[in-house]
Design a protein around this motif. Structure first.
Motif, PDB file in Angstrom:
ATOM      1  N   VAL A  50       0.835  -1.202   0.000  1.00 51.13           N
ATOM      2  CA  VAL A  50       0.000   0.000   0.000  1.00 51.13           C
ATOM      3  C   VAL A  50       0.873   1.257   0.000  1.00 51.13           C
ATOM      4  CG1 VAL A  50      -0.340   0.415   2.499  1.00 51.13           C
ATOM      5  CG2 VAL A  50      -2.196   0.859   0.894  1.00 51.13           C
ATOM      6  N   GLU A  51       2.053   1.176   0.602  1.00 53.02           N
ATOM      7  CA  GLU A  51       2.998   2.298   0.544  1.00 53.02           C
ATOM      8  C   GLU A  51       3.412   2.565  -0.900  1.00 53.02           C
ATOM      9  OE1 GLU A  51       7.706   3.138   1.583  1.00 53.02           O
ATOM     10  OE2 GLU A  51       6.645   1.565   2.684  1.00 53.02           O
ATOM     11  N   TYR A  52       3.698   1.503  -1.647  1.00 52.82           N
ATOM     12  CA  TYR A  52       4.110   1.662  -3.049  1.00 52.82           C
ATOM     13  C   TYR A  52       2.950   2.121  -3.922  1.00 52.82           C
ATOM     14  CZ  TYR A  52       8.394  -0.847  -1.753  1.00 52.82           C
ATOM     15  OH  TYR A  52       9.573  -1.228  -1.167  1.00 52.82           O
ATOM     16  N   LYS A  53       1.735   1.673  -3.595  1.00 56.76           N
ATOM     17  CA  LYS A  53       0.561   2.141  -4.339  1.00 56.76           C
ATOM     18  C   LYS A  53       0.457   3.664  -4.256  1.00 56.76           C
ATOM     19  CE  LYS A  53      -2.528  -1.929  -3.919  1.00 56.76           C
ATOM     20  NZ  LYS A  53      -3.225  -1.996  -5.194  1.00 56.76           N
ATOM     21  N   ARG A  54       0.678   4.189  -3.052  1.00 57.58           N
ATOM     22  CA  ARG A  54       0.566   5.637  -2.847  1.00 57.58           C
ATOM     23  C   ARG A  54       1.767   6.391  -3.412  1.00 57.58           C
ATOM     24  NH1 ARG A  54      -1.030   4.169   2.563  1.00 57.58           N
ATOM     25  NH2 ARG A  54       1.003   4.888   3.314  1.00 57.58           N
ATOM     26  N   LYS A  55       2.953   5.875  -3.099  1.00 60.60           N
ATOM     27  CA  LYS A  55       4.178   6.602  -3.424  1.00 60.60           C
ATOM     28  C   LYS A  55       4.435   6.679  -4.922  1.00 60.60           C
ATOM     29  CE  LYS A  55       9.134   6.611  -2.197  1.00 60.60           C
ATOM     30  NZ  LYS A  55      10.171   5.914  -1.392  1.00 60.60           N
ATOM     31  N   TYR A  56       4.069   5.604  -5.656  1.00 60.54           N
ATOM     32  CA  TYR A  56       4.453   5.535  -7.063  1.00 60.54           C
ATOM     33  C   TYR A  56       3.267   5.620  -8.027  1.00 60.54           C
ATOM     34  CZ  TYR A  56       8.998   4.360  -5.195  1.00 60.54           C
ATOM     35  OH  TYR A  56      10.190   4.411  -4.512  1.00 60.54           O
ATOM     36  N   TYR A  57       2.112   6.025  -7.517  1.00 59.36           N
ATOM     37  CA  TYR A  57       0.994   6.243  -8.443  1.00 59.36           C
ATOM     38  C   TYR A  57       1.328   7.406  -9.374  1.00 59.36           C
ATOM     39  CZ  TYR A  57      -3.334   7.875 -10.430  1.00 59.36           C
ATOM     40  OH  TYR A  57      -4.295   8.282 -11.320  1.00 59.36           O
TER      41      TYR A  57
END
Length: 555
Positions: free
Chosen positions: A422-429
């Protein structure tokens, strides 16, 4: 189309600037030259569903639709159903089921259009349900397309066209017999973009014809730098080396024993040796590549195999042959860093230049830190997560799917995997990605070996899995839709559903008590041998398992 009017339309939406005006004008002009009424109708639908955001995306999709129109036959009515790119939605699925059954109640396009080929042992299967069957080498001498079009598979196609059920497809027959209203994978796969446009061509074909598949999954060899606990000799050269020296494991079914592979003539050819099946593939490749819809490279570990880079170089050197290709690669992201970096650079070039329609990177992990490194022997978790971040930052258009083979060693640290995703979903959208999302979690329960299934756990430990589901619900896409006005930063419903249905499966009553006792005995037999061979210590890594381990040991 009025090009000037269309240019104003995109300018008002902030897509066109003074610097991009000429470029986008050329894009609009190219679209106007290839569009047809059917293409315009589908483009309009996708635009209103916010699946198209720029003139470049519209042109790219129009080219894809144009290719579909060329594939389709002219012997059917030009209605909305047959103009679909792929079949979605309940009503359309019902229509497709009727159309398939009108040909034959066992008709399935995957038998013609899809294939997974294991070059290391010369086997293939038409989809992921039937067991792989051997590709007789003498058939390859006539044509390398026998990698897909074996005499055996042609016999299965003939059965389907004649209304008979191939026994190897029993997974779908079981689904359909248990519930006549269910949509088995026979229907689901036949409605995919790599299958549906070919419906009438396949329907009218001769079962003896050689077919060029539109969906190919390939394993060039079992060369791998890791030996995950639940992997096998077919997919890991490290496992192959270990079993050759020490034999199978002392479980009830002799886990990873290779005698049956040798008896059936499908023991993997070592990657260091010549392989006639791999040679046949490269002879077939120039004919195969232009007609591919989807191409997926699996392993072994593709990023340490020369053939993977040969594919990437071919795409770079032949940019106009098949820019509509959907390409994906599986990787453990733990190989030599120079090879990982080279792979990232080439994929970035391919995506930035739009040499493919879509690219997806698939990788695997289902626990965190030392828990992951215990079962995924050879994994460096810091390197793994850093490489995912590097890829998402460097390759702005592609996405990463993390395939989690959820097993009993996942339960104490899977929450950290969820938080990372979920961190990567937010950070790299970003709005540039092919699939909108940056990272996705694809959860499946382990089927083999059975002794690692979470069904073996006592109820108090199994409850931890429900906590993982609650955490995914906490980070649902609906929650982030309110914050960011879109849901691509949270977990989609189907991501959560895969974990939920796994819990249902795990909690279903186990009527065969002898099975459970046997699996728990096999569990400790495997763990003890795994620790011994790999210089590990299970209870030191998983002290939470002490009571469970000891109870299994006492059986």
């Amino acid at each position: 189309m009025n090009i000037e009017k269309d240019l104003i339309f995109w300018t008002q939406r902030g897509i066109v600037t003074n610097e991009t005006s000429e470029e986008i004008q050329n894009v609009i002009k190219e679209y106007s030259e290839i569009k047809t009424p059917a293409i315009e109708k589908e483009i309009s639908r996708m635009f209103h569903e916010k699946l198209i955001r720029t003139p470049q995306e519209r042109l790219k999709i129009a080219k894809k639709l144009k290719r579909y129109e060329a594939v389709k036959q002219v012997d059917y009515s030009d209605d909305d159903f047959w103009n679909l790119m792929s079949v979605d939605g309940l009503e359309n699925q019902k229509r497709l089921k009727e159309e398939l059954n009108n040909v034959s109640p066992s008709f399935c396009l995957a038998k013609w259009n899809q294939v997974t080929i294991h070059l290391q042992n010369g086997t293939n299967h038409s989809c992921h349900h039937p067991a792989p069957h051997q590709i007789p080498y003498d058939e390859l001498r006539g044509s390398p397309s026998a990698l897909h079009n074996t005499r055996f598979k042609k016999q299965q196609r003939k059965l389907m066209l004649n209304g008979k059920r191939p026994p190897e497809c029993d997974y779908c027959w079981n689904v359909e017999d248990s519930n006549p209203d269910a949509f088995s994978d026979r229907i689901m796969k036949s409605g995919e973009g790599w299958a549906f446009p070919y419906f009438h061509g396949v329907k009218n074909s001769d079962s003896n014809e050689d077919v060029i598949p539109s969906y190919v999954e390939i394993s060039f060899s079992n060369q791998c730098n890791m030996a995950c606990g639940y992997c096998d000799v077919k997919s890991s050269s490290k496992w192959q080396s270990e079993i050759e020296k020490l034999g199978g494991y002392p479980t009830s079914k002799k886990f990873n024993d290779t005698e049956w592979l040798k008896t059936n003539g499908i023991y993997p050819t070592p990657y260091t040796q010549p392989n006639p099946y791999r040679d046949a593939f490269w002879k077939w490749w120039p004919d195969l590549f232009p007609k591919l819809h989807t191409f997926r490279i699996t392993g072994g570990e593709p990023l340490i195999q020369k053939d993977t880079f040969k594919v990437l170089d071919y795409i770079i050197d032949n940019p106009k042959i098949n820019p509509q290709l959907e390409l994906s690669v599986n990787s453990n992201l733990s190989g030599p860093q120079d090879m990982v970096d080279e792979f990232f650079d080439k994929v970035k070039y391919i995506c930035d230049k739009d040499l493919v329609w879509n690219f997806g990177l698939f990788t695997s992990i289902e626990s965190y830190g030392e828990h992951a490194e215990y079962m995924r022997d050879g994994l460096d978790t810091n390197k793994f997560w850093n490489n995912i971040e590097t890829f998402l930052e460097k390759v702005e258009k592609a996405s990463v799917t993390i395939m989690s083979t959820y097993n009993l060693t996942s339960i104490f640290s899977f929450d950290k995997v969820i938080e990372r995703v979920v961190e990567y979903k937010r950070k790299y959208y970003n709005y540039k990605r092919y699939r909108h999302y940056a990272c996705m979690l694809d959860i499946a329960y382990i089927r083999e070996p059975e002794f690692l299934q979470i069904r073996n756990l006592p109820t108090n430990l199994l409850d931890l899995t429900k906590g993982h589901l609650n955490l995914m619900h906490k980070h649902s896409e609906e929650h982030y839709s309110e914050i960011y006005k879109h849901g691509h930063m949270g977990f989609y419903d189907f991501e959560r559903e895969k974990l939920r249905r796994m819990i249902d499966w795990a909690e279903s009553p186990i009527e065969d008590v002898e099975w459970l006792i046997r699996q728990r005995k096999d569990f400790v037999a495997f763990i003890d041998e795994f620790d011994k061979r790999r210089n590990k210590n299970f209870l030191q890594t998983f002290p939470q398992f002490e009571n469970f381990y000891n109870s299994c040991k006492s059986l």
